[in-house]
Scaffold this active site. Sequence first.
Site, short mmCIF file in Angstrom:
data_model
loop_
_atom_site.label_atom_id
_atom_site.label_comp_id
_atom_site.label_asym_id
_atom_site.label_seq_id
_atom_site.Cartn_x
_atom_site.Cartn_y
_atom_site.Cartn_z
N LYS A 232 -13.61 -2.66 -6.28
CA LYS A 232 -12.33 -3.01 -5.68
C LYS A 232 -12.44 -4.31 -4.86
O LYS A 232 -11.49 -5.09 -4.81
CB LYS A 232 -11.80 -1.86 -4.82
CG LYS A 232 -11.31 -0.65 -5.65
CD LYS A 232 -10.04 -0.97 -6.45
CE LYS A 232 -9.44 0.28 -7.10
NZ LYS A 232 -8.22 0.01 -7.86
N SER B 225 -7.65 -1.59 -3.07
CA SER B 225 -7.86 -0.42 -2.22
C SER B 225 -8.36 -0.89 -0.87
O SER B 225 -8.98 -1.95 -0.75
CB SER B 225 -8.92 0.49 -2.85
OG SER B 225 -9.42 1.39 -1.87
N TYR C 29 -16.95 2.56 -6.44
CA TYR C 29 -15.51 2.28 -6.31
C TYR C 29 -15.30 1.03 -5.43
O TYR C 29 -14.63 0.08 -5.82
CB TYR C 29 -14.83 3.50 -5.69
CG TYR C 29 -13.32 3.40 -5.54
CD1 TYR C 29 -12.50 3.38 -6.65
CD2 TYR C 29 -12.74 3.35 -4.27
CE1 TYR C 29 -11.12 3.31 -6.51
CE2 TYR C 29 -11.36 3.28 -4.12
CZ TYR C 29 -10.55 3.27 -5.25
OH TYR C 29 -9.20 3.19 -5.10
#
Length: 691
Positions: free
Chosen positions: A593, A576, A589
């Site tokens: 990532k 991402s 998150y």
Amino acid sequence: MKSRYVDTDARAYAEEVRQRASETLALRTYTSRLLGADPALVVHGGGNTSAKGVERDILGQPTNVLYIKGSGWDLATIEPAGLPAVRLEPLQKLRALDAMTDEAMVNELRLNLLDATAPTPSVETLLHAFLPGRFIDHTHADAVLALADQPDAEKVCRSVFGPNMVWVPYVMPGFALAKQCAAAYDAAVASGRTPAVIVLERHGIFTLGETAKASYEAMIDAVTLAERYIDDARRTASFAASPRLQGLDGPVLPRLRGALARLAGQPRERGPVLSVRATDAILAFLKRPDVNDLVEAGCATPDHVIRTKPTALLVTAPDYGDLDALAKRFEEEIVRYARIYDAYVDAMIAEKRVKKTRLDPWPRVILLPGFGLCAVGKTQREADVTADVYEHTIDVMSNAADVGRYAPVGRSDLFDMEYWSLEQAKVKKTTPLPLAGAIAVVTGAASGIGLATVERFLGLGAHVAMLDRDGAALEAAHGALAKSHAPELLPIVADVTSWKDVSAAFADVVARFGGIDVVVSNAGTAPEGRLDEESGDDALRRSLDVNLLAHNHVARAAADVMLAQRTGGCLLFNASKSAFNPGPGFGPYAVAKSALIALMRQHAIDLGGHGIRANAVNADRIRTSLFAGGVAESRAAARGLSVDDYFTANLLRREVTARDVADAFAYLAGARATTGCVVTVDGGNAAAFPR
Ligand code: ZN
């Protein structure tokens, strides 16, 4: 063998197709399907059927026609359109000729079609035209072949089928066989007999009748007689199958597939597709003391050579305990097989003084005692067809040997068939699709980027295993794609956070396709939270499980298969832009990532020496289920944007879609000199430029 003919079904079918088929054609189609429904009679396009009837030409004149199976149709699924009408009298006149090339024959068949766009009639059309039966059925029934492939086949067949059988010594299909068959039939009639059964030495059987039912049931009766003879004459008890050696798919198949791919000079990360069969009958056959002689004797009927080559490769006494030795053994055996095949082709070309386009020398069927039959194809469909054909070959070989001696059509005749001018015409150099020969695994495949990637990969010629933990969503997504791609797909319900699930899923992929070349590790979640709060700390732990550790489960399981194949491999991760440009309150998150990018780079470093590549795609703001449940609204608010502006807030001012991300994965799957790379698919985000 039981007749499957049901009067009410036959009438109902004739009624159903009344608009597009005469009653004769309808009933012909109905019983053709009955033959096709039983693989002990015909497999995959084998056999053919005909009927003689009347159609009106464009002037309204009644015209005698032969309805005959068109090439490309399978009896199991044939429609009236698969039995094109050909003018009968012009075909019958051809009998006056002494000889005719196959090309001239095909030309005559096409010239006399009532519909110029219809498929080309079967190469056995003239045989049907020259015989008087109103309905004619032709099969390569297993039980009949077990008798027709005997050294004294005529004697055996006469004792089984009686004096009314017409016997035709072996001739290659085409004009000469049609003439010889008709002559043998006429001679039988002239001597006062009324033949209903014609047996073709080392080839198959024809039956005739005045009705569709009579001809079909004559076939069933004849095959039943052959089956009874085999049961009575069997001298030896059937060989008992020992149970299949368990847990060998994983170690055996990738080594076999890798050896086949490397020796055939296939590009890295590509290879053949394998289809494995391990029925009791196959395992028992592989235990027979005479298995080597039977396999060497070759095809049960000449047609099969196109699918299986003249012989299978039997690997005697493989050592499944020493995997390095096994891989080396596979290479040696495949090379030996290819040398023998090439020498055979050289000898035939010299002996027959012909010019032919040489076909590849690689085996299509590999027999592994204790393990099973591995069929090799460019696609799963092709491998499955070959496996089906060879399963029936094994049946014929076993029965023939149990009641006498298996003596099928010889190598010279098989060469004529494999290198037949009509087959040679089909040998064309085609450019394969970019992902043809690639077996891919996509996780999180039921929706969003995963599903878009599956679709893209299928379109580029890959075989794809779809992994998802949501069984219902997976079933729906797979169901839609399977309408046009069933053999190339394998759906597996698996939770990538469980190593047990992942290793079992990869074992299933190997068992189905034979190996793995490309993995798209895509499944993920998008948990929000502040790391300085307890809930954020918990979210981070869960995120690391899904967005980092699960990716390593996938990479580890994939590397295991790729290292066994020794043909390189491609690991792709869905990272991402958060890895480079984290957003506020999205730590669980972004941290996972960023670590995923590190994980990708580590695999690129550790596996590069084995030709295994690792790359990532950094996508941003794709409208998928990741943004459902208020995440889109919340992320947009965090950036001070409306939802629509949030999705187009990039340098190109263009919303990025799941298909854009799928394109990037497809690109990387073919970028053979690229590893350790991050490709951004975010419409341009200066703050997230990789560094
Ligand atoms: Zn045939």
